[in-house]
Write a protein that holds these residues in place. Structure first.
Motif, PDB file in Angstrom:
ATOM      1  N   GLY A 163      19.906   0.074   8.422  1.00  0.00           N
ATOM      2  CA  GLY A 163      20.746  -0.726   8.300  1.00  0.00           C
ATOM      3  C   GLY A 163      20.201  -1.695   7.536  1.00  0.00           C
ATOM      4  N   ALA A 164      19.078  -2.150   8.099  1.00  0.00           N
ATOM      5  CA  ALA A 164      18.342  -3.573   8.149  1.00  0.00           C
ATOM      6  C   ALA A 164      17.603  -3.364   6.904  1.00  0.00           C
ATOM      7  N   ILE A 165      17.060  -2.003   6.365  1.00  0.00           N
ATOM      8  CA  ILE A 165      16.381  -2.440   5.189  1.00  0.00           C
ATOM      9  C   ILE A 165      17.005  -1.623   3.631  1.00  0.00           C
ATOM     10  N   PRO A 166      16.805  -2.854   2.498  1.00  0.00           N
ATOM     11  CA  PRO A 166      17.463  -2.256   2.170  1.00  0.00           C
ATOM     12  C   PRO A 166      17.313  -1.344   1.077  1.00  0.00           C
ATOM     13  N   GLY A 167      18.568  -0.652   0.763  1.00  0.00           N
ATOM     14  CA  GLY A 167      18.358   0.316   0.056  1.00  0.00           C
ATOM     15  C   GLY A 167      17.852   1.764   1.064  1.00  0.00           C
ATOM     16  N   ALA A 168      17.937   1.722   2.065  1.00  0.00           N
ATOM     17  CA  ALA A 168      17.260   2.573   2.419  1.00  0.00           C
ATOM     18  C   ALA A 168      18.286   3.694   2.922  1.00  0.00           C
ATOM     19  N   ILE A 197      11.494  -5.142   3.384  1.00  0.00           N
ATOM     20  CA  ILE A 197      10.853  -3.873   3.147  1.00  0.00           C
ATOM     21  C   ILE A 197      11.044  -3.948   2.063  1.00  0.00           C
ATOM     22  N   ARG A 198      10.730  -3.300   0.895  1.00  0.00           N
ATOM     23  CA  ARG A 198      11.122  -4.044  -0.846  1.00  0.00           C
ATOM     24  C   ARG A 198      10.723  -2.307  -1.220  1.00  0.00           C
ATOM     25  N   VAL A 199      10.620  -1.506  -0.557  1.00  0.00           N
ATOM     26  CA  VAL A 199      10.143   0.229  -1.314  1.00  0.00           C
ATOM     27  C   VAL A 199      11.528   0.975  -1.079  1.00  0.00           C
ATOM     28  N   PRO A 200      11.119   2.555  -1.341  1.00  0.00           N
ATOM     29  CA  PRO A 200      11.959   3.348  -0.747  1.00  0.00           C
ATOM     30  C   PRO A 200      12.116   3.855   0.178  1.00  0.00           C
ATOM     31  N   CYS A 201      13.532   3.950   1.289  1.00  0.00           N
ATOM     32  CA  CYS A 201      13.487   4.128   2.677  1.00  0.00           C
ATOM     33  C   CYS A 201      14.028   5.136   2.883  1.00  0.00           C
ATOM     34  N   ARG A 252       0.865  -0.953   0.196  1.00  0.00           N
ATOM     35  CA  ARG A 252       0.030   0.394   0.097  1.00  0.00           C
ATOM     36  C   ARG A 252       0.786   1.455  -0.088  1.00  0.00           C
ATOM     37  N   CYS A 253       1.927   1.038   0.706  1.00  0.00           N
ATOM     38  CA  CYS A 253       2.853   2.211   0.715  1.00  0.00           C
ATOM     39  C   CYS A 253       4.018   2.197  -0.081  1.00  0.00           C
ATOM     40  N   ARG A 254       4.530   3.140  -1.404  1.00  0.00           N
ATOM     41  CA  ARG A 254       5.057   3.703  -1.886  1.00  0.00           C
ATOM     42  C   ARG A 254       6.748   3.977  -1.762  1.00  0.00           C
ATOM     43  N   ALA A 255       6.727   4.840  -0.655  1.00  0.00           N
ATOM     44  CA  ALA A 255       7.662   4.638   0.062  1.00  0.00           C
ATOM     45  C   ALA A 255       6.883   5.208   0.904  1.00  0.00           C
ATOM     46  N   LEU A 256       8.781   5.049   2.405  1.00  0.00           N
ATOM     47  CA  LEU A 256       8.665   5.168   4.163  1.00  0.00           C
ATOM     48  C   LEU A 256       9.248   6.245   4.606  1.00  0.00           C
ATOM     49  N   ALA A 257       9.479   7.195   5.250  1.00  0.00           N
ATOM     50  CA  ALA A 257      10.130   7.842   5.859  1.00  0.00           C
ATOM     51  C   ALA A 257      10.202   7.405   7.594  1.00  0.00           C
ATOM     52  N   PHE A 258      11.265   6.525   7.874  1.00  0.00           N
ATOM     53  CA  PHE A 258      10.848   7.395   9.048  1.00  0.00           C
ATOM     54  C   PHE A 258      11.972   8.204   9.963  1.00  0.00           C
TER      55      PHE A 258
END
Ligand code: MLT
Length: 258
Positions: A226-231, A201-205, A109-115
């Motif tokens: 460090g744990a989300i690929p590409g974040a 998680i596979r979306v841009p973060c 549902r989420c296209r990208a995530l910012a934490f």
């Protein structure tokens, strides 16, 4: 605007339609207005949905006890109502826990995530004890005593905008008040561990944190990135927990870039 939920809560939210909408989720005790500074630098053609999580701002409680998953369910209901299919979602602190819940329960549902200023880890025993202490403080001395106790960890006293930001934070806490804050603290204390899902998680973060964040220190953001690929990780120097209030333009630029 408001949305009525099946359990009798009213969820207040702001919505500006536009392309590639973003959802902005506030932190504990705060409300939609915590994003005003960020939205002041937001491109006019971009959409933004800014909910007030139940028990906060203009949103009431229903008969279901707030939980991170229930807040995420309310946000999903708002997305359905406004026909927003795949927004970017940015959550600060408690809002970040809700962003994790959206990703966990509604994959894709989420296209990208910012934490922002958040953590994937749950409370430990000492953290839960502090929540209980906070709930007792509110019961005995009211929301203001609780908010005053949190303020030194929320904002950097040396920041130019400390006076204005602390007045704004108090005004937001007052809206959550004695009714909204205790159930929110219970929800935070019982939130799940999101660390096991990070690698999937596979979306841009992005993970954003202030170098002087005492509530969710930079190591927590480092763990997420460090744990989300590409974040990507962004550390804002000299900034405390409420980075969106202290560095609104930088936060807006990071979100736009994402
Ligand atoms: C927040 O700012 O949302 C809270 O400090 C989060 C927390 O206490 O876990």
């Amino acid at each position: 605007m408001t949305l009525a939920t099946p359990d009798g809560a009213e969820i207040a939210y702001r919505y500006t339609p536009g392309r590639d909408p973003i959802v902005l989720l506030h932190g504990l005790g705060l409300d939609a207005s915590m994003w005003d500074g960020v939205l002041a630098s937001w491109p006019a053609e971009r959409g933004a949905l800014v909910p007030e999580l139940r028990g906060h701002g203009g949103s009431t409680l229903g008969w279901r006890a707030p939980s991170i998953d229930l807040w995420a369910e309310d946000v999903a209901r708002l997305l359905d109502r406004e026909k927003i299919e795949r927004p970017a979602v940015a959550g600060l602190s408690m809002g970040g826990y809700v962003a994790f819940a959206l990703e966990a329960t509604r994959r894709g549902r989420c296209r990208a995530l910012a934490f922002l200023s958040t953590t994937a880890a749950p409370d430990d025993d000492a953290g839960r004890e502090r929540r209980a202490g906070g709930i007792a403080t509110i019961a005995r001395r009211g929301w203001r005593a609780f908010a005053d106790g949190m303020m030194p960890s929320l904002l950097n006293r040396d920041d130019d905008r400390f006076a204005a930001n602390s007045a704004h934070v108090l005004a937001m806490f007052e809206r959550a008040g004695d009714a909204g804050l205790p159930p929110a603290l219970m929800a935070l204390a019982s939130r799940p561990d999101r660390r096991p899902m990070l690698a999937s998680i596979r979306v841009p973060c992005i993970a954003v944190v202030g170098s002087a964040d005492a509530i969710t220190p930079p190591d927590r953001a480092r763990e997420i990135a460090g744990a989300i690929p590409g974040a990507r990780l962004h550390v804002l120097e000299g900034t405390a927990h409420l980075c969106a209030l202290e560095r609104p333009r930088e936060v807006a630029a990071l979100l736009e870039d994402l």
